[in-house]
Design an enzyme around this catalytic site. Structure first.
Site, PDB file in Angstrom:
ATOM      1  N   LYS A  13       0.659  -1.187  -0.016  1.00  0.00           N
ATOM      2  CA  LYS A  13       0.104  -0.027   0.173  1.00  0.00           C
ATOM      3  C   LYS A  13       0.832   1.235   0.029  1.00  0.00           C
ATOM      4  O   LYS A  13       0.608   2.271  -0.687  1.00  0.00           O
ATOM      5  CB  LYS A  13      -0.940   0.107   1.376  1.00  0.00           C
ATOM      6  CG  LYS A  13      -1.827  -0.949   1.443  1.00  0.00           C
ATOM      7  CD  LYS A  13      -2.601  -1.108   2.599  1.00  0.00           C
ATOM      8  CE  LYS A  13      -1.913  -1.005   3.832  1.00  0.00           C
ATOM      9  NZ  LYS A  13      -1.458  -2.166   4.624  1.00  0.00           N
ATOM     10  N   ARG A  88      -8.882   0.720   9.984  1.00  0.00           N
ATOM     11  CA  ARG A  88      -8.373  -0.814  10.008  1.00  0.00           C
ATOM     12  C   ARG A  88      -9.255  -1.426  10.866  1.00  0.00           C
ATOM     13  O   ARG A  88      -8.817  -2.567  11.250  1.00  0.00           O
ATOM     14  CB  ARG A  88      -6.942  -0.407  10.845  1.00  0.00           C
ATOM     15  CG  ARG A  88      -5.557  -1.149  10.044  1.00  0.00           C
ATOM     16  CD  ARG A  88      -4.634  -0.543  10.877  1.00  0.00           C
ATOM     17  NE  ARG A  88      -3.325  -1.183  10.802  1.00  0.00           N
ATOM     18  CZ  ARG A  88      -2.483  -0.989   9.961  1.00  0.00           C
ATOM     19  NH1 ARG A  88      -2.425   0.321   9.129  1.00  0.00           N
ATOM     20  NH2 ARG A  88      -1.330  -1.605   9.903  1.00  0.00           N
ATOM     21  N   ARG A 127      11.997  -5.323   3.832  1.00  0.00           N
ATOM     22  CA  ARG A 127      11.845  -4.047   3.922  1.00  0.00           C
ATOM     23  C   ARG A 127      12.730  -3.092   4.631  1.00  0.00           C
ATOM     24  O   ARG A 127      12.988  -3.535   5.717  1.00  0.00           O
ATOM     25  CB  ARG A 127      10.325  -3.830   4.511  1.00  0.00           C
ATOM     26  CG  ARG A 127       9.954  -2.312   4.408  1.00  0.00           C
ATOM     27  CD  ARG A 127       8.405  -2.318   4.399  1.00  0.00           C
ATOM     28  NE  ARG A 127       7.885  -2.674   5.789  1.00  0.00           N
ATOM     29  CZ  ARG A 127       6.486  -2.606   5.817  1.00  0.00           C
ATOM     30  NH1 ARG A 127       5.678  -2.345   4.938  1.00  0.00           N
ATOM     31  NH2 ARG A 127       5.831  -3.172   7.109  1.00  0.00           N
ATOM     32  N   ARG A 162      12.375  -1.064  10.402  1.00  0.00           N
ATOM     33  CA  ARG A 162      11.224  -0.649  11.123  1.00  0.00           C
ATOM     34  C   ARG A 162      11.305  -1.870  12.480  1.00  0.00           C
ATOM     35  O   ARG A 162      11.530  -2.767  12.219  1.00  0.00           O
ATOM     36  CB  ARG A 162       9.842  -0.759  10.781  1.00  0.00           C
ATOM     37  CG  ARG A 162       9.623   0.525  10.035  1.00  0.00           C
ATOM     38  CD  ARG A 162       8.068   0.396   9.196  1.00  0.00           C
ATOM     39  NE  ARG A 162       7.394  -0.253   9.887  1.00  0.00           N
ATOM     40  CZ  ARG A 162       5.937  -0.412   9.440  1.00  0.00           C
ATOM     41  NH1 ARG A 162       5.901   0.004   8.152  1.00  0.00           N
ATOM     42  NH2 ARG A 162       4.954  -0.846   9.997  1.00  0.00           N
ATOM     43  N   ARG A 173       0.713  -8.889  13.752  1.00  0.00           N
ATOM     44  CA  ARG A 173       0.110  -7.728  12.677  1.00  0.00           C
ATOM     45  C   ARG A 173      -0.655  -8.760  11.700  1.00  0.00           C
ATOM     46  O   ARG A 173      -1.829  -8.008  11.447  1.00  0.00           O
ATOM     47  CB  ARG A 173       1.122  -7.040  12.364  1.00  0.00           C
ATOM     48  CG  ARG A 173       1.674  -5.783  12.999  1.00  0.00           C
ATOM     49  CD  ARG A 173       3.132  -5.172  12.572  1.00  0.00           C
ATOM     50  NE  ARG A 173       3.147  -4.743  11.312  1.00  0.00           N
ATOM     51  CZ  ARG A 173       4.405  -4.713  10.794  1.00  0.00           C
ATOM     52  NH1 ARG A 173       5.295  -5.125  11.232  1.00  0.00           N
ATOM     53  NH2 ARG A 173       4.292  -3.924   9.479  1.00  0.00           N
TER      54      ARG A 173
HETATM   55  P1  ADP Z   1       1.889  -1.830   8.143  1.00  0.00           P
HETATM   56  O1  ADP Z   1       0.830  -1.831   7.471  1.00  0.00           O
HETATM   57  O2  ADP Z   1       2.819  -2.554   7.622  1.00  0.00           O
HETATM   58  O3  ADP Z   1       1.345  -2.987   9.402  1.00  0.00           O
HETATM   59  P2  ADP Z   1       1.621   0.782   9.177  1.00  0.00           P
HETATM   60  O4  ADP Z   1       2.804   1.680   9.106  1.00  0.00           O
HETATM   61  O5  ADP Z   1       0.343   1.072   8.501  1.00  0.00           O
HETATM   62  O6  ADP Z   1       2.584  -0.741   9.067  1.00  0.00           O
HETATM   63  O7  ADP Z   1       1.219   0.585  11.052  1.00  0.00           O
HETATM   64  C1  ADP Z   1       2.283   0.386  11.713  1.00  0.00           C
HETATM   65  C2  ADP Z   1       1.446   0.331  13.108  1.00  0.00           C
HETATM   66  O8  ADP Z   1       0.968   1.261  13.383  1.00  0.00           O
HETATM   67  C3  ADP Z   1       0.490  -1.007  13.344  1.00  0.00           C
HETATM   68  O9  ADP Z   1       0.947  -2.099  13.650  1.00  0.00           O
HETATM   69  C4  ADP Z   1      -0.448  -0.287  14.353  1.00  0.00           C
HETATM   70  O10 ADP Z   1       0.180  -0.474  15.442  1.00  0.00           O
HETATM   71  C5  ADP Z   1      -0.321   1.313  14.125  1.00  0.00           C
HETATM   72  N1  ADP Z   1      -1.320   1.876  13.333  1.00  0.00           N
HETATM   73  C6  ADP Z   1      -1.213   2.286  11.960  1.00  0.00           C
HETATM   74  N2  ADP Z   1      -2.540   2.605  11.492  1.00  0.00           N
HETATM   75  C7  ADP Z   1      -3.353   2.383  12.353  1.00  0.00           C
HETATM   76  C8  ADP Z   1      -4.831   2.583  12.424  1.00  0.00           C
HETATM   77  N3  ADP Z   1      -5.691   3.021  11.563  1.00  0.00           N
HETATM   78  N4  ADP Z   1      -5.377   2.154  13.807  1.00  0.00           N
HETATM   79  C9  ADP Z   1      -4.528   1.388  14.719  1.00  0.00           C
HETATM   80  N5  ADP Z   1      -3.283   1.526  14.746  1.00  0.00           N
HETATM   81  C10 ADP Z   1      -2.660   1.928  13.648  1.00  0.00           C
END
Ligand code: ADP
Length: 288
Positions: A13, A88, A127, A162, A173
């Site tokens: 994404k 999410r 990554r 990360r 996750r």
């Molecule tokens: P990925 O999609 O690879 O898991 P992101 O950068 O989108 O990575 O998210 C990293 C972390 O940030 C998630 O595992 C979560 O803990 C938090 N996070 C991101 N977006 C949200 C969201 N919309 N609601 C709750 N937690 C979020």
């Protein structure tokens, strides 16, 4: 164009959103990036979010929704936006729907990125992110070229992994994605917004499928091809208003519009809109 990119961690994404920013000239809003920035700055929000992020769990809805409300109130989202990593869960999806309804900016499309589990794990383990310019690479599929330097420092990219890209956190996750985020596929399908793309394979091919799924608005903006030929690349155009627009939107008018948007956003936050309920009630309080 207002779109949501939906997909598991590692489905690409973020990479595709960065490409969309260049092609469509609208900003990417990544809740993951916003949260990581808050953690890095050591703000109160960052402090509260950190534990959940390190454990691979979702950050509390109220924190994420507050951040999204603020970001969608900024003027660069007027022409559209790409939501990456938000919503999410169902509570966030309902809250977003109410917020965009109040702003009279409904979504145009939700694109679901399909990639199988083994490929997701493989991608996440490769990554790396440049600590200076933020560009994301994959050491297995798209490492930086030997001659490439960081646009911020002029030196080679400083690649970092990360902290939540370790094996145990990745498994959590992916589990959280299946349990909380996957139900959004049906949510958006029922609203006629869902488009599904095969996000496995070559990154340029996925970009092509995404453009096809979204249709005409994704064609490169005027001048982008010429700039690309000249070697300048297709720079984002959203901060370069045309002369005509600059004349039409006087500073006073812009400020009035910004205040009106902020008022609407605050009203939704307080549950003032006719259909609004208090946002961020947590995962158990399933909204209407
Ligand atoms: P990925 O999609 O690879 O898991 P992101 O950068 O989108 O990575 O998210 C990293 C972390 O940030 C998630 O595992 C979560 O803990 C938090 N996070 C991101 N977006 C949200 C969201 N919309 N609601 C709750 N937690 C979020």
């Amino acid at each position: 164009m207002r779109i949501v990119l939906l997909g598991a961690p590692g489905s690409g994404k973020g990479t595709q959103a960065q490409r969309l920013v260049e092609r469509a000239g609208i900003p990417q809003i990544s809740t993951g990036d916003l949260l990581r920035a808050a953690v890095a700055r050591g703000t109160e929000l960052g402090r509260q979010a950190r534990e959940a992020m390190d454990g691979g769990r979702l950050v509390e809805d109220s924190l994420v929704l507050g951040m999204i409300r603020e970001r969608l109130g900024e003027p660069d989202t007027r022409r559209g936006f790409i939501l990456d990593g938000f919503p999410r869960n169902l509570a966030q999806a309902h809250a977003l729907e109410r917020l965009l309804e109040a702003l009279q900016q409904p979504l145009d499309a939700v694109v679901q990125f399909e990639v199988d589990y083994r490929e997701l794990v493989r991608r996440i383990s490769g990554r790396r992110t440049c600590a200076d310019c933020g560009r994301v690479f994959n050491m297995l599929t798209s490492p930086p070229a030997a001659s490439e330097s960081c646009p911020k420092t002029g030196a080679p990219h400083r690649l970092t992994q990360r902290p939540d890209d370790n094996e145990a956190t990745v498994a959590e996750r992916l589990r959280v994605y299946d349990e909380k985020t996957r139900p959004l596929i049906d949510f958006y399908r029922a609203r006629g917004l869902l488009r599904v793309i095969d996000a496995a394979g070559d990154v340029n091919e996925v970009t092509r499928r995404l453009a096809q799924a979204l249709g005409a608005p994704l064609r490169a903006p005027r001048g982008a091809k010429r700039r690309a030929r000249k070697g300048a690349g297709a720079r984002p155009t959203h901060h370069k208003p045309t002369r005509k627009r600059a004349v039409r939107q006087s500073p006073g008018k812009l400020a009035r519009r910004k205040r009106a948007v902020a008022r609407k956003v605050r009203a939704v936050g307080r549950g003032k809109s006719p259909r609004a309920t208090p946002a961020g009630r947590g995962l158990k309080g399933r909204p209407r």
